[in-house]
Scaffold this motif. Sequence first.
Motif, PDB file in Angstrom:
ATOM      1  N   GLU A  74      64.129  41.091   9.996  1.00 14.76           N
ATOM      2  CA  GLU A  74      64.604  41.397  11.605  1.00 14.76           C
ATOM      3  C   GLU A  74      63.704  42.008  12.372  1.00 14.76           C
ATOM      4  O   GLU A  74      63.782  42.220  13.464  1.00 14.76           O
ATOM      5  N   ASP A  75      62.676  42.761  11.590  1.00 16.22           N
ATOM      6  CA  ASP A  75      61.737  43.624  12.306  1.00 16.22           C
ATOM      7  C   ASP A  75      61.115  42.691  13.527  1.00 16.22           C
ATOM      8  O   ASP A  75      60.826  41.647  13.268  1.00 16.22           O
ATOM      9  N   THR A  76      60.889  43.219  14.752  1.00 15.27           N
ATOM     10  CA  THR A  76      60.518  42.398  15.855  1.00 15.27           C
ATOM     11  C   THR A  76      59.040  42.272  15.976  1.00 15.27           C
ATOM     12  O   THR A  76      58.505  41.572  16.978  1.00 15.27           O
ATOM     13  N   ARG A  77      58.130  43.122  15.181  1.00 19.26           N
ATOM     14  CA  ARG A  77      56.757  43.085  15.296  1.00 19.26           C
ATOM     15  C   ARG A  77      56.342  41.619  15.006  1.00 19.26           C
ATOM     16  O   ARG A  77      56.708  40.985  14.275  1.00 19.26           O
ATOM     17  N   PRO A  78      55.305  41.165  15.830  1.00 15.67           N
ATOM     18  CA  PRO A  78      54.813  39.775  15.643  1.00 15.67           C
ATOM     19  C   PRO A  78      54.309  39.250  14.295  1.00 15.67           C
ATOM     20  O   PRO A  78      54.653  38.395  13.702  1.00 15.67           O
ATOM     21  N   ILE A  79      53.779  40.210  13.540  1.00 13.31           N
ATOM     22  CA  ILE A  79      53.272  39.980  12.536  1.00 13.31           C
ATOM     23  C   ILE A  79      54.430  39.860  11.141  1.00 13.31           C
ATOM     24  O   ILE A  79      54.128  38.779  10.427  1.00 13.31           O
ATOM     25  N   VAL A  85      52.627  43.400   6.907  1.00  8.96           N
ATOM     26  CA  VAL A  85      53.950  43.109   7.324  1.00  8.96           C
ATOM     27  C   VAL A  85      54.733  44.153   6.914  1.00  8.96           C
ATOM     28  O   VAL A  85      55.911  44.387   7.677  1.00  8.96           O
ATOM     29  N   SER A  86      54.738  45.007   5.907  1.00  3.37           N
ATOM     30  CA  SER A  86      55.552  46.007   5.513  1.00  3.37           C
ATOM     31  C   SER A  86      54.925  47.427   6.184  1.00  3.37           C
ATOM     32  O   SER A  86      55.261  48.414   5.596  1.00  3.37           O
ATOM     33  N   GLY A  87      54.185  47.440   7.283  1.00  2.00           N
ATOM     34  CA  GLY A  87      53.652  48.530   7.976  1.00  2.00           C
ATOM     35  C   GLY A  87      52.324  48.729   8.086  1.00  2.00           C
ATOM     36  O   GLY A  87      51.643  47.916   7.396  1.00  2.00           O
ATOM     37  N   LYS A  88      51.852  49.719   8.688  1.00  2.00           N
ATOM     38  CA  LYS A  88      50.302  50.042   8.853  1.00  2.00           C
ATOM     39  C   LYS A  88      50.128  50.679   7.581  1.00  2.00           C
ATOM     40  O   LYS A  88      50.608  51.800   7.217  1.00  2.00           O
ATOM     41  N   PHE A 141      68.343  45.392  11.232  1.00  2.00           N
ATOM     42  CA  PHE A 141      67.425  46.357  10.901  1.00  2.00           C
ATOM     43  C   PHE A 141      67.597  47.423  12.074  1.00  2.00           C
ATOM     44  O   PHE A 141      68.069  46.870  13.276  1.00  2.00           O
ATOM     45  N   VAL A 142      67.403  48.556  11.947  1.00  2.00           N
ATOM     46  CA  VAL A 142      67.648  49.609  12.808  1.00  2.00           C
ATOM     47  C   VAL A 142      66.654  50.271  13.223  1.00  2.00           C
ATOM     48  O   VAL A 142      66.295  50.635  14.814  1.00  2.00           O
ATOM     49  N   ALA A 143      65.699  50.658  12.413  1.00  2.00           N
ATOM     50  CA  ALA A 143      64.658  51.606  12.818  1.00  2.00           C
ATOM     51  C   ALA A 143      63.544  51.459  11.660  1.00  2.00           C
ATOM     52  O   ALA A 143      63.764  51.301  10.624  1.00  2.00           O
ATOM     53  N   SER A 144      62.445  51.802  12.054  1.00  2.00           N
ATOM     54  CA  SER A 144      61.322  51.986  11.136  1.00  2.00           C
ATOM     55  C   SER A 144      60.985  53.630  11.156  1.00  2.00           C
ATOM     56  O   SER A 144      60.744  54.113  12.353  1.00  2.00           O
ATOM     57  N   VAL A 145      60.784  54.209  10.130  1.00  2.00           N
ATOM     58  CA  VAL A 145      60.368  55.492   9.986  1.00  2.00           C
ATOM     59  C   VAL A 145      59.171  55.870   9.617  1.00  2.00           C
ATOM     60  O   VAL A 145      58.778  55.119   8.279  1.00  2.00           O
ATOM     61  N   ALA A 146      58.179  56.353  10.163  1.00  2.00           N
ATOM     62  CA  ALA A 146      56.895  56.530  10.004  1.00  2.00           C
ATOM     63  C   ALA A 146      56.815  57.887   9.130  1.00  2.00           C
ATOM     64  O   ALA A 146      57.676  58.852   9.060  1.00  2.00           O
ATOM     65  N   PRO A 147      55.885  57.917   8.037  1.00  2.00           N
ATOM     66  CA  PRO A 147      55.699  59.210   7.157  1.00  2.00           C
ATOM     67  C   PRO A 147      55.498  60.351   8.014  1.00  2.00           C
ATOM     68  O   PRO A 147      54.915  60.477   8.846  1.00  2.00           O
TER      69      PRO A 147
END
Lengths: 406, 374
Positions: free
Chosen positions: A310-315, A372-375, A400-406
């Motif tokens: 459900e992540d909205t990023r186009p990729i 797809v699973s992040g940068k 999906f709520v949020a994406s947490v960066a390291p």
Amino acid sequence: MKSRVLLSFVLLVTLVLAACQPAAPTEAPAAEQPTKAPAAEQPTEAPAAEQPASTEPIKIAMLVPLSGPVPTFGVSTRDGGMLAVEEWNAKGGVLGRKIEAVVEDSQCTPDPAVNAANKVIDTDKVKYIVGETCSSASIPVSEIAEEKGIVQISPTSTNPTVTTKADGTAKKFVFRACFIDPFQGLAMAKFATEKGYKTAFIMLDQGNDYVRGLAEAFEKSFTELGGKIVGKETYTSQDTDFSAILTKVAESKAEVLYLPDYYNIVNLVGAQAKEKGVTAVMMGGDGWDSADLDLKAADGGFFSNHYSPEDTRPIVQDWVKNYNAKFGSTPDALATLAYDATNILLASIEKAGVDDPVKVAEAMASIEWEGVSGKITFDEQHNPIKSAAVLQVKDGKVSFVASVAP
Amino acid sequence: MRASTATSKSILLEYIIKRRWLGNGLLILVGLFAVYRLAVELINNPILFFQQVINGLQLGFVYALIALGYTMVYGIVRLINFAHGDVFMVGAFISFYGVTRLQLHTWVSSVFPSFPPVAAQIIGAVTVVLLAMVTCSVLAFTIERVAYKPLRNAPRISALITAIGVSFFLEYFGALSFVFSPNFITYKRPFDVTTWYLNKGGIASLQSGQAIPPGSVIFSNIFVIIVISSILLMLALQYIVRNTKVGKAMRAAAYDKPTARLMGINVDGIISVTFGIGAAFAGAAGMLYAIAFPQVFFWMGIIPGLKAFVAAVLGGIGSIPGAFVGALIMGQAEVLSAAYISTPMRDAIAFSILIIVLLIRPTGIFGEPTREKA
């Protein structure tokens, strides 16, 4: 006297039976979504060409468990990887050459995995390997890859020793596309702090390395971020009655209950927590990610995962659409990580500019790839540095709520 | 002079060993320590302590129902029926299918829509319990006829080993995907959970998301259901054993089988009935356990079965009130050790109690010394 002899025998039998009970089979996350993929056609193996001509296709091997304990993992991994190969071929391949994938069944077991690795390296002359799925099989394959100078990227093996040697330094040719377990604990601690929670209670199964890894990382990060661990209780994987612990959780008035276990334990704890007046928000890791998670028991809980469709990023949306068009289902984490791993490998070959494993490994170590699973970038241990997805169980669905960066 | 000191020393040592002072002293110390720990916790936070006692009661009442089956069967044929825990598992699965597949718990309201909903729910739940009880009885009856009856005159150890075999058979037969399932299955409770809190101000229901008001203990409708149904079933059993003809025949067969047979009692039939009744209780316990801990699984019977067996031995195997008291003690020991000592050690402590009881009183709390039989 006779009865005493009998009773002591019975006691012995009792203890033996208690000891014999096998640990509850826990399933690795994401095993539940069945991929309805029609068996992708295995490419016919071309006879090994001796003279390297620039028009020859570049071969990559996929070592995946198509039989053995977790065949659904293998199917997902293969499909995700094959889709990446097809996309590259449609764009004209890599370094102007077509890509050919050699799929081998490595059974999630050390011996077949070693045989498969030797076969693809020696017979098929493959220089790049995507796989294995399971850590126990990836570790022996990584030894071979390191020894023979073959680039290996495992999509989903989380054990730290897949990419590191005994002395803690990275294996030069071995990478992975998934974050290792402790990162999920850190991501959840960060997420909880951002939500404004100050106190947490940790429940963990001391006998499960996965659970302990997540719990320890959560405890460390949450404390460092200014939170307070108000309680920590252990249980065993055979427990069903959690009333004593949950009473303590309610008593401690913790705001967060961190329970990084598999879905079966989460179902039991969640159902009992509601009866015991526990108001803490439950949080966990990718062990929750299962079709069998009791959405009513886990209602309101958050868990970290590798990615969310459900992540909205186009990729992400493109990937979900393409996979769905080809295989008729939503890609699970295994397919996604295999897709990312294959893409990283091919992009590294492109970046290196030559068909040479040494150069490709160097290129991969410094690559920056929007997956797809992040940068994704790699750290010194060849573990990816990328963000985790946080999902919430709410009103009978997982979103999906949020994406947490390291 | 020196020699006499040595002798007196060794006499003293012998005396200590003979009177088992060391062992008993250690046990007393452990016991005192446990009592001290609990007393400290009780004084420090009585509300939390009572809360844990309530948790323990809920567990103990379920164990009691399972323990009854062990104790009844042992009382009459002197056999530890290790398959009993797996009959319990079958009961849980049957009630699971009754609730999720057949929707048996809602039949009253679908057939007679005008029926008062509470009564309809109770009748529906009782139907599911009865289904589980009857299925388990039939199963145990079959097991007895097929596996145990041919071994009636064989050495006791053969029957015991057979019981273990039956236990494994039930587990792995249940694990087949066309029988039950090899996976964990979430049990759908046939009713919604309500929690009440009780304090000086009286009783009120706890809203979802509401924190527990200070100074109150909480209990859920699951606790109420388990306690009430266990007590009702236990009273029914007491009535059967004390006041009916079958019960009299059971007691006679337990006391002396050859004489009972001479008096015209069909001993084999009575043994089968005993197995059936014990299994019916296990079936009911299976459903109650699955309601309390909502997950069914083909291995779920092993640990509760073993703990109920320990409870039966603790109370004095063969004695029905003993099984009841033993199970309540087991429930408390487990929950209180999980609460105040260490959760991973709860099973170790529960089984240590078995060892200690057998050391001090091999016949259990209510057990009578074995009678010599002709």
